[in-house]
Design a protein around this motif. Sequence first.
Motif, PDB file in Angstrom:
ATOM      1  N   ALA A  69       0.763  13.032   0.893  1.00 15.57           N
ATOM      2  CA  ALA A  69      -0.699  12.491   0.175  1.00 15.57           C
ATOM      3  C   ALA A  69      -1.157  13.793  -0.363  1.00 15.57           C
ATOM      4  O   ALA A  69      -1.458  13.868  -1.663  1.00 15.57           O
ATOM      5  CB  ALA A  69      -1.068  12.533   1.287  1.00 15.57           C
ATOM      6  N   ALA A  70      -0.703  14.803   0.423  1.00 20.02           N
ATOM      7  CA  ALA A  70      -0.375  16.037   0.043  1.00 20.02           C
ATOM      8  C   ALA A  70       0.263  17.046  -1.284  1.00 20.02           C
ATOM      9  O   ALA A  70      -0.894  17.229  -2.217  1.00 20.02           O
ATOM     10  CB  ALA A  70       0.128  17.763   0.867  1.00 20.02           C
ATOM     11  N   VAL A  71       0.961  16.076  -2.027  1.00 19.52           N
ATOM     12  CA  VAL A  71       1.882  16.521  -3.206  1.00 19.52           C
ATOM     13  C   VAL A  71       0.902  15.309  -4.243  1.00 19.52           C
ATOM     14  O   VAL A  71       1.278  15.238  -5.183  1.00 19.52           O
ATOM     15  CB  VAL A  71       3.130  16.638  -2.927  1.00 19.52           C
ATOM     16  N   GLU A  72       0.707  14.458  -3.716  1.00 22.51           N
ATOM     17  CA  GLU A  72       0.568  13.220  -4.512  1.00 22.51           C
ATOM     18  C   GLU A  72      -0.685  13.560  -5.333  1.00 22.51           C
ATOM     19  O   GLU A  72      -1.150  13.629  -7.007  1.00 22.51           O
ATOM     20  CB  GLU A  72       0.365  12.035  -4.410  1.00 22.51           C
ATOM     21  N   ARG A  73      -1.598  13.867  -4.310  1.00 23.06           N
ATOM     22  CA  ARG A  73      -3.303  14.435  -4.498  1.00 23.06           C
ATOM     23  C   ARG A  73      -2.417  15.958  -5.281  1.00 23.06           C
ATOM     24  O   ARG A  73      -4.218  15.850  -6.634  1.00 23.06           O
ATOM     25  CB  ARG A  73      -3.864  14.561  -3.165  1.00 23.06           C
ATOM     26  N   SER A  74      -2.232  16.671  -4.885  1.00 21.71           N
ATOM     27  CA  SER A  74      -2.105  18.155  -6.179  1.00 21.71           C
ATOM     28  C   SER A  74      -1.726  17.425  -7.686  1.00 21.71           C
ATOM     29  O   SER A  74      -2.335  18.271  -8.079  1.00 21.71           O
ATOM     30  CB  SER A  74      -1.125  19.089  -5.162  1.00 21.71           C
ATOM     31  N   GLY A  75      -0.390  17.125  -7.476  1.00 20.73           N
ATOM     32  CA  GLY A  75      -0.081  16.504  -8.444  1.00 20.73           C
ATOM     33  C   GLY A  75      -1.417  15.699 -10.112  1.00 20.73           C
ATOM     34  O   GLY A  75      -1.302  15.810 -10.917  1.00 20.73           O
ATOM     35  N   ALA A  76      -2.308  14.680  -8.466  1.00 20.08           N
ATOM     36  CA  ALA A  76      -3.222  14.361  -9.734  1.00 20.08           C
ATOM     37  C   ALA A  76      -4.145  15.376 -10.520  1.00 20.08           C
ATOM     38  O   ALA A  76      -4.985  15.177 -11.298  1.00 20.08           O
ATOM     39  CB  ALA A  76      -3.611  13.579  -9.233  1.00 20.08           C
ATOM     40  N   GLN A  77      -4.661  16.010  -8.905  1.00 20.84           N
ATOM     41  CA  GLN A  77      -5.659  17.033  -9.765  1.00 20.84           C
ATOM     42  C   GLN A  77      -5.165  17.989 -11.121  1.00 20.84           C
ATOM     43  O   GLN A  77      -6.035  18.377 -11.432  1.00 20.84           O
ATOM     44  CB  GLN A  77      -5.557  17.721  -8.012  1.00 20.84           C
ATOM     45  N   VAL A  78      -3.576  18.412 -10.865  1.00 16.50           N
ATOM     46  CA  VAL A  78      -3.377  19.686 -12.079  1.00 16.50           C
ATOM     47  C   VAL A  78      -3.478  18.036 -13.276  1.00 16.50           C
ATOM     48  O   VAL A  78      -3.724  19.104 -14.195  1.00 16.50           O
ATOM     49  CB  VAL A  78      -2.353  19.595 -11.588  1.00 16.50           C
ATOM     50  N   THR A  79      -2.445  16.829 -13.367  1.00 14.02           N
ATOM     51  CA  THR A  79      -2.537  16.317 -14.375  1.00 14.02           C
ATOM     52  C   THR A  79      -3.688  15.779 -15.085  1.00 14.02           C
ATOM     53  O   THR A  79      -3.826  15.722 -15.748  1.00 14.02           O
ATOM     54  CB  THR A  79      -2.301  14.712 -13.918  1.00 14.02           C
ATOM     55  N   ARG A  80      -5.235  16.150 -13.794  1.00  9.82           N
ATOM     56  CA  ARG A  80      -6.688  16.171 -14.405  1.00  9.82           C
ATOM     57  C   ARG A  80      -6.808  16.964 -15.515  1.00  9.82           C
ATOM     58  O   ARG A  80      -7.686  16.992 -15.992  1.00  9.82           O
ATOM     59  CB  ARG A  80      -7.591  15.554 -13.493  1.00  9.82           C
ATOM     60  N   ARG A  81      -6.344  18.586 -14.382  1.00  9.81           N
ATOM     61  CA  ARG A  81      -6.914  20.533 -15.686  1.00  9.81           C
ATOM     62  C   ARG A  81      -6.453  19.634 -17.308  1.00  9.81           C
ATOM     63  O   ARG A  81      -6.639  20.351 -17.844  1.00  9.81           O
ATOM     64  CB  ARG A  81      -6.325  20.676 -14.599  1.00  9.81           C
ATOM     65  N   VAL A  82      -4.722  19.047 -16.762  1.00 12.50           N
ATOM     66  CA  VAL A  82      -4.383  19.420 -17.972  1.00 12.50           C
ATOM     67  C   VAL A  82      -4.788  18.092 -18.930  1.00 12.50           C
ATOM     68  O   VAL A  82      -5.072  18.554 -20.239  1.00 12.50           O
ATOM     69  CB  VAL A  82      -2.812  19.322 -17.964  1.00 12.50           C
ATOM     70  N   THR A  83      -5.249  16.796 -19.341  1.00 12.48           N
ATOM     71  CA  THR A  83      -4.990  15.842 -19.223  1.00 12.48           C
ATOM     72  C   THR A  83      -6.530  15.832 -19.541  1.00 12.48           C
ATOM     73  O   THR A  83      -7.139  14.998 -20.328  1.00 12.48           O
ATOM     74  CB  THR A  83      -4.440  14.776 -19.346  1.00 12.48           C
ATOM     75  N   GLY A  84      -7.581  15.931 -18.336  1.00 14.60           N
ATOM     76  CA  GLY A  84      -8.788  15.815 -18.827  1.00 14.60           C
ATOM     77  C   GLY A  84      -9.626  14.710 -18.047  1.00 14.60           C
ATOM     78  O   GLY A  84     -10.716  13.485 -17.931  1.00 14.60           O
ATOM     79  N   THR A  85      -7.905  13.948 -17.124  1.00 13.08           N
ATOM     80  CA  THR A  85      -8.403  12.036 -17.078  1.00 13.08           C
ATOM     81  C   THR A  85      -7.404  11.661 -15.924  1.00 13.08           C
ATOM     82  O   THR A  85      -6.337  12.394 -15.644  1.00 13.08           O
ATOM     83  CB  THR A  85      -7.888  11.159 -17.968  1.00 13.08           C
ATOM     84  N   TRP A  86      -7.687  11.112 -14.806  1.00 14.07           N
ATOM     85  CA  TRP A  86      -7.324  11.457 -13.335  1.00 14.07           C
ATOM     86  C   TRP A  86      -6.521   9.801 -13.569  1.00 14.07           C
ATOM     87  O   TRP A  86      -6.303   8.444 -14.473  1.00 14.07           O
ATOM     88  CB  TRP A  86      -8.509  10.556 -12.552  1.00 14.07           C
ATOM     89  N   PRO A  87      -4.815  10.199 -12.710  1.00 10.87           N
ATOM     90  CA  PRO A  87      -3.987   9.418 -13.363  1.00 10.87           C
ATOM     91  C   PRO A  87      -4.044   8.442 -12.732  1.00 10.87           C
ATOM     92  O   PRO A  87      -2.702   7.119 -13.391  1.00 10.87           O
ATOM     93  CB  PRO A  87      -2.773  10.387 -13.285  1.00 10.87           C
ATOM     94  N   ALA A  88      -4.600   7.941 -12.250  1.00  6.45           N
ATOM     95  CA  ALA A  88      -3.847   6.550 -11.098  1.00  6.45           C
ATOM     96  C   ALA A  88      -5.309   5.583 -11.979  1.00  6.45           C
ATOM     97  O   ALA A  88      -6.470   5.142 -13.009  1.00  6.45           O
ATOM     98  CB  ALA A  88      -5.211   6.522  -9.768  1.00  6.45           C
TER      99      ALA A  88
END
Length: 88
Positions: A69-88
């Motif tokens: 959960a910690a790794v997936e959540r961190s990855g999603a937050q980084v993705t939002r910072r980079v792309t501007g959208t939440w991946p899920a």
Amino acid sequence: MKGAKIAYKPVGLVLGAVSGMIAGAAFRQTWKLIEGEGDAPDALDEGRPWGQILLAAAVQGAVFSVVKAAVERSGAQVTRRVTGTWPA
């Protein structure tokens, strides 16, 4: 939005593999703290009592879930910072 989901798939696979390695190491260290032994018991470990086997399984499940959960959540937050959208 759909493009972000598709682009995140390979990232999610890599993060899953990384989280498994981290969780395995974390579980081994946690087990050493709990039982003072190097190896956790396996379900087919004939010389170990039921209680020890079930405790190891419960701890392993908890550690893997928290790390995943910690790794997936961190990855999603980084993705939002980079792309501007939440991946899920």
